[in-house]
Design a protein around this motif. Structure first.
Motif, PDB file in Angstrom:
ATOM      1  N   ARG A 857       0.831  -1.199   0.000  1.00 21.58           N
ATOM      2  CA  ARG A 857       0.000   0.000   0.000  1.00 21.58           C
ATOM      3  C   ARG A 857       0.871   1.257   0.000  1.00 21.58           C
ATOM      4  O   ARG A 857       0.536   2.263  -0.640  1.00 21.58           O
ATOM      5  CB  ARG A 857      -0.934  -0.014   1.207  1.00 21.58           C
ATOM      6  CG  ARG A 857      -2.081  -1.003   1.091  1.00 21.58           C
ATOM      7  CD  ARG A 857      -3.164  -0.727   2.156  1.00 21.58           C
ATOM      8  NE  ARG A 857      -2.631  -0.867   3.501  1.00 21.58           N
ATOM      9  CZ  ARG A 857      -2.616  -2.004   4.189  1.00 21.58           C
ATOM     10  NH1 ARG A 857      -3.091  -3.116   3.625  1.00 21.58           N
ATOM     11  NH2 ARG A 857      -2.123  -2.048   5.414  1.00 21.58           N
ATOM     12  N   ARG A 860       2.208   1.954  -3.477  1.00 23.93           N
ATOM     13  CA  ARG A 860       1.138   2.529  -4.301  1.00 23.93           C
ATOM     14  C   ARG A 860       0.879   3.987  -3.915  1.00 23.93           C
ATOM     15  O   ARG A 860       0.646   4.846  -4.783  1.00 23.93           O
ATOM     16  CB  ARG A 860      -0.127   1.704  -4.157  1.00 23.93           C
ATOM     17  CG  ARG A 860      -0.037   0.328  -4.831  1.00 23.93           C
ATOM     18  CD  ARG A 860      -1.220  -0.540  -4.455  1.00 23.93           C
ATOM     19  NE  ARG A 860      -1.219  -1.795  -5.220  1.00 23.93           N
ATOM     20  CZ  ARG A 860      -2.007  -2.842  -4.924  1.00 23.93           C
ATOM     21  NH1 ARG A 860      -2.854  -2.767  -3.894  1.00 23.93           N
ATOM     22  NH2 ARG A 860      -1.957  -3.929  -5.658  1.00 23.93           N
ATOM     23  N   TYR A1004      -2.106  -1.126  -9.464  1.00 20.71           N
ATOM     24  CA  TYR A1004      -3.158  -0.685  -8.534  1.00 20.71           C
ATOM     25  C   TYR A1004      -4.266  -1.721  -8.386  1.00 20.71           C
ATOM     26  O   TYR A1004      -5.110  -1.611  -7.496  1.00 20.71           O
ATOM     27  CB  TYR A1004      -3.766   0.630  -9.012  1.00 20.71           C
ATOM     28  CG  TYR A1004      -2.848   1.820  -8.890  1.00 20.71           C
ATOM     29  CD1 TYR A1004      -2.359   2.202  -7.646  1.00 20.71           C
ATOM     30  CD2 TYR A1004      -2.492   2.567 -10.005  1.00 20.71           C
ATOM     31  CE1 TYR A1004      -1.531   3.319  -7.521  1.00 20.71           C
ATOM     32  CE2 TYR A1004      -1.666   3.677  -9.899  1.00 20.71           C
ATOM     33  CZ  TYR A1004      -1.181   4.043  -8.659  1.00 20.71           C
ATOM     34  OH  TYR A1004      -0.356   5.136  -8.534  1.00 20.71           O
TER      35      TYR A1004
END
Length: 1008
Positions: A857, A860, A1004
């Protein structure tokens, strides 16, 4: 007669092969009055002493008075050389002993020659014709006249051979020999025509014959006055008449022409001389044997092929009506010198040369002196093509014979002086070989003898007058082979040079560069400022120096090539500056004239790349690389470091050493860019080559910085420079910074704080040295910025850390982006031991653990933040090649995410190279094959465009250009054809759109 006991040694020294036969002949009664030592000494000057001795015995048998000649010191060498060089002329003297008087003329070593007028008078008197009126002055039957002419011809030929063989330097004498042979052939044809007119009276009325004028036009070697001893004499017949029917006149003219051949080569008591070949006439064998001047003109104006004009280059009146012959020469000259304007002319001449070679019998190719590769035809075709292309405007080239034409081409700059000297010498040598071979039997041949004894004789025959040194067949064949290689190399380099084809397609005004035609053409070609262009042209072509003469020849073609670029005006200005800086450098002008690719490459680069133009201006000698692909091969790191380290091992000031390193870097970047612009290397090779250059430069600068430091303070630490980012991946472009990290390790016993401070001083000096301006400076100077922002904690972190500090930081505090950055880490310069330890640590971090969901995460989130914050304000995301949608950043982040996730399991992913990592991803099926291909296509094109922007404009840019000219230049650099800039733009937008889709789906998790 008893022979001296030491005669055997003398025979061996003189070059005899059959010693028993020689002793037998020397003891013959015919030589009873001659001293054996004197005879053997004289025969030592013969190419074939065995044959000369046999010929001498036979001559004495037929004509005992020959022994008087053999006894005269001044005549012996000439007689020996003749008897040892030509069995045919020996047979002639045996057959016609009255011709022995030629032996009594003491011939000087220098070729004095016999005037054509004297030869003509002698030959006409021989057949009983008055040289003034051509009327018969003695009654002589046809067979008698035929024999008398042939005897007179061979008598003069014997005289010429004696003088030729007496030359101290046969190569120097060769052109004079060829001229006299051609003059002798011409006078023989003149005499044969006189006999033919008498014989024609048996078929036609005397008044009708008198009403017909016939001119004989010599072609080929006879027309050029460079004839062989035995050769077909190529001719063309032209006639005119007054007061009689045209058909009757043609019949009489053809009868006279046929009579010439009959007189010279028909059956008779004396052997034929040579064939008179009229196959070069219009329509060849199928055409009329003789035509009127008007008929010739009509044919050449409508039907003639390119090769016929090449043949007419040698056309010269040699016999018959001189006014008609002069009219013929005047009629064909304009046709000859404008023939290169015909469509496909150069290519047709080149194709003809290839056909000549292809049609050689397989068994003869290796022995061909004339037609084979590296033979006489290679020289002749090359010289003739240059004459025909450039001679239409340069009258200094309008001559017929080859040696004079080579000299003229060299004087005018169309062939380099060294090449011309080599060509001339090789041509003379091959012609002398041909002459000596033909002299033996007076047969038309162009083949190297197949048997070793004959080759050994030929090896002696090509030497000048005087005792022959020991030389054998192997020496002859080695020299001949070397000559063929040289001729072939020059032929292929000059005969197929692209300037010939381009120059032949220009109009006369374009070639002459008259101001009016030039400005009109410049405007039509696309030069925005024709007046400024004309000033550049005038500066390049004015004056009488060799450079100006060569530029006048080259510019008409070069202007066209420059105009094919995006910015012709800048290209011509760059060409002028480069030419002025190189001055009279022979290699530069020679490269422009002779190189198969160099001139065109240079023109395109100057008109398409500001970056390269600037680099060439300060390193003009580098333009030489464009002429040879081998010079454009990028240097390896080992080659570069060997050059730099050799310099560093010599005492020199700091500034001098770093300047040397920087100059090497600039030079090698130029080499890579030239190879890139010429299409010789592809994108991955460019990045690797540029990275090797930077690595060598940084290592050299580090050694300089360390040397300065250690001269003031003892070494306290080892230092390591680690390449990061695209530098670590060896994927940099022309304007890339060097992303690095610095690592130090204190030496045993050294103060830890002192080691850190010393490392900081060295790093500061290193970065300063690399920023130091170069002199002379240029706008597009490829400076190397050292960027350490990818170090732990970024700009907020220490510039240098110890290895232990790195271990501690990565073990306790490292964020995922810092581990990600290590995926590109690669040792660049410094301690090898420290590099090995650092890479063990880095491998454990980047390949040794699986990332968590939290870290995923975070990656990203950081990527999204980069897209939102680092993209320049107002920039179009679709056009930013680095940070835009589907650009370099998208592809590289996705690849690096997959490496972080899977490199521990799949060793093939453990690479700093993006293309290699993509290949591994494809191989391990971590992404669908189509998706990998999409990512690779987008990454390669974006990388190419980014690098091309710097190469074309001299400015680093991460944005797809919008300016039309810049877009066109970048497209061409990327391999697109002229006018396809819009296609490149469409290809990029499509490729990155598809790549973005792949990126979002796999990075993603977006489902499109």
């Amino acid at each position: 007669m008893s022979l001296p006991p030491n005669l055997t040694r003398s025979l061996i020294s003189a070059g005899f092969d059959d010693l028993d036969r020689a002793r037998h002949f020397l003891a013959a009664p015919e030589l009873a009055a001659a001293s054996p030592e004197i005879v053997v000494g004289a025969l030592a000057d013969a190419a074939d002493p065995d044959q000369a001795l046999l010929g001498l015995i036979r001559l004495i048998e037929r004509t005992p008075r020959v022994i008087e000649v053999a006894g005269r010191a001044e005549l012996r060498p000439g007689l020996a050389r003749l008897l040892g060089a030509s069995e045919a002329l020996t047979e002639f003297l045996i057959r016609r002993p009255e011709q022995l008087n030629v032996l009594h003329v003491v011939h000087p070593a220098i070729m004095a020659g016999t005037e054509p007028g004297v030869l003509r008078t002698m030959m006409l008197w021989a057949v009983g014709a008055d040289p003034g009126s051509m009327a018969p002055v003695a009654t002589m039957s046809g067979p008698e006249a035929h024999a008398a002419l042939r005897i007179a011809y061979r008598g003069r030929l014997t005289d010429l051979a004696l003088r030729d063989l007496a030359a101290a330097d046969p190569l120097e004498a060769m052109p004079k020999v060829g001229r006299e042979l051609a003059d002798l052939a011409a006078t023989a044809i003149e005499a044969a025509l006189a006999v033919s007119r008498l014989e024609a009276a048996e078929r036609f009325a005397a008044d009708d014959i008198a009403a017909v004028s016939l001119a004989v036009i010599g072609m080929g070697k006879c027309g050029a006055r460079e004839l062989n001893y035995v050769s077909d004499v190529d001719v063309i017949y032209v006639h005119s008449s007054t007061g009689i029917d045209l058909d009757l006149a043609t019949s009489i003219a053809e009868c006279l022409a046929a009579g010439i051949s009959r007189v010279l080569s028909g059956p008779g008591s004396e052997p034929p001389l040579w064939e008179v070949d009229a196959n070069l006439r219009p329509e060849g064998r199928d055409g009329a044997l003789s035509r009127t001047l008007e008929s010739h003109a009509a044919y050449y104006g409508r039907w003639a092929q390119s090769w016929e004009f090449q043949a007419l280059l040698k056309a010269r009146h040699i016999a018959g009506d001189p006014e008609l012959g002069a009219d013929y020469e005047a009629m064909v000259a304009p046709l000859v010198w404008s023939s290169s304007e015909r469509e496909g002319f150069v290519e047709s001449v080149q194709a003809m040369r290839r056909r000549v070679t292809a049609n050689i019998a397989a068994a003869e190719v290796a022995r061909q002196i004339k037609l084979g590769p590296g033979g006489l035809r290679d020289v002749e075709f090359t010289v003739q093509l240059l004459q025909l292309v450039h001679g239409r405007t340069d009258e200094s080239l309008r001559m017929r014979d080859t040696t004079s034409a080579i000299a003229a081409l060299s004087a005018a700059g169309y062939i380099g002086r060294d090449d011309a000297a080599v060509f001339d010498s090789a041509y003379r040598y091959l012609r002398v070989l041909e002459h000596r071979i033909q002299l033996v039997h007076l047969r038309r041949t162009h083949l190297m003898p197949a048997k070793e004894p004959a080759q050994r004789v030929l090896a002696r025959a090509v030497l000048g007058a005087g005792p022959k040194p020991r030389t054998g067949a192997a020496d002859l064949l080695a020299t001949w082979a070397s000559t063929k290689r040289t001729v072939r190399s020059l032929h292929e380099r000059i005969f197929y040079r692209p300037l010939l084809s381009n120059a032949s397609n220009l109009s006369e005004d374009e070639v002459r560069l008259s101001p009016e035609a030039a400005q009109a053409r410049l405007k039509a070609l696309g030069y925005a400022d024709p007046k400024a262009a004309m000033r550049h042209i005038e500066a390049l072509t004015s004056g009488v120096r060799r450079r100006a003469a060569l530029q006048r020849q080259l510019l008409p073609v070069l202007l066209g090539w420059i105009a094919e670029g995006v910015d012709p005006d800048a290209g011509l200005l760059g060409f002028r500056r480069l030419s002025e800086s190189l001055g009279e450098s022979h290699w530069y002008l020679g490269m422009l004239r002779d190189s198969s690719a160099g001139a065109e490459r240079l023109c395109h680069i100057l008109a398409n790349s500001r970056f390269l133009t600037d680099l060439l201006e300060v390193s003009p000698e580098s333009a030489a690389w464009l002429g040879d692909d081998r010079d454009l091969v990028p240097r390896t790191f080992d080659q570069l470091w060997a050059e730099i380290s050799s310099k560093l091992n010599r005492p020199a000031p700091e500034g001098q050493l770093i300047r040397f390193i920087r100059l090497i870097r600039r030079r090698e970047i130029l080499r890579v860019a030239l190879a890139d612009g010429a299409g010789l290397i592809v994108r991955p090779q460019v990045g690797i080559a540029l990275s090797d250059i930077d690595r060598a430069a940084v290592l050299g600068a580090l050694r300089v910085a360390e040397g300065i430091e250690y001269s003031q303070t003892p070494q306290l630490a080892d230092l390591l420079v680690v390449a990061m980012g695209r530098q670590g991946g060896r994927e940099i472009g022309y304007g890339s910074d060097a992303d690095v990290m610095f690592v130090q390790r204190a030496l045993p016993g050294a103060d830890v704080q002192g080691a850190q401070e010393q490392a900081l001083r060295i790093v500061a000096r290193l970065t300063g040295l690399m920023k130091k301006p170069l002199v002379p400076a240029i706008a597009a100077e490829p400076r190397l910025e050292i960027d350490a922002d990818l170090r732990p904690e970024g700009k907020q972190g220490p510039m240098v850390r110890s290895l232990e500090a790195y271990r501690d930081y990565y073990g306790r505090w490292a964020q995922i982006w810092e581990i990600q950055a290590l995926l590109r880490a690669r040792p660049m310069a410094g301690s090898d031991d420290l590099a090995a330890e650092f890479m063990v640590m880095a491998d454990a971090l980047r390949y040794g653990q699986h990332i968590t969901e939290t870290e995923l995460r975070e990656i990203r989130r950081i990527k999204a933040r980069v897209e939102a914050e680092r993209l320049p304000r107002g920039a179009d995301p679709a056009r930013h090649v680095k940070l835009g949608r589907g650009g370099l950043s998208d592809v590289e982040w996705l690849v690096q995410l997959l490496q972080l996730q899977h490199a521990g399991q799949y060793p093939a992913l453990r690479t700093t190279s993006t293309p290699e990592a993509l290949a591994a991803i494809d191989g391990e099926r971590l992404l669908p094959g189509d998706d990998v291909e999409t990512l690779d296509r987008a990454w390669q094109l974006a990388s190419r465009i980014r690098s091309a922007s710097m190469a074309c404009t001299g400015r680093a840019s991460d944005v797809l250009p919008k300016d039309r000219n810049e877009m066109e230049a970048v497209a061409r650099w990327c391999g697109y054809e002229p006018g396809q800039a819009a296609q490149m733009e469409d290809d990029y937008l499509k490729a990155t759109r598809l790549a973005r889709s792949v990126f979002e789906r796999h990075f993603y998790g977006f489902d499109h």
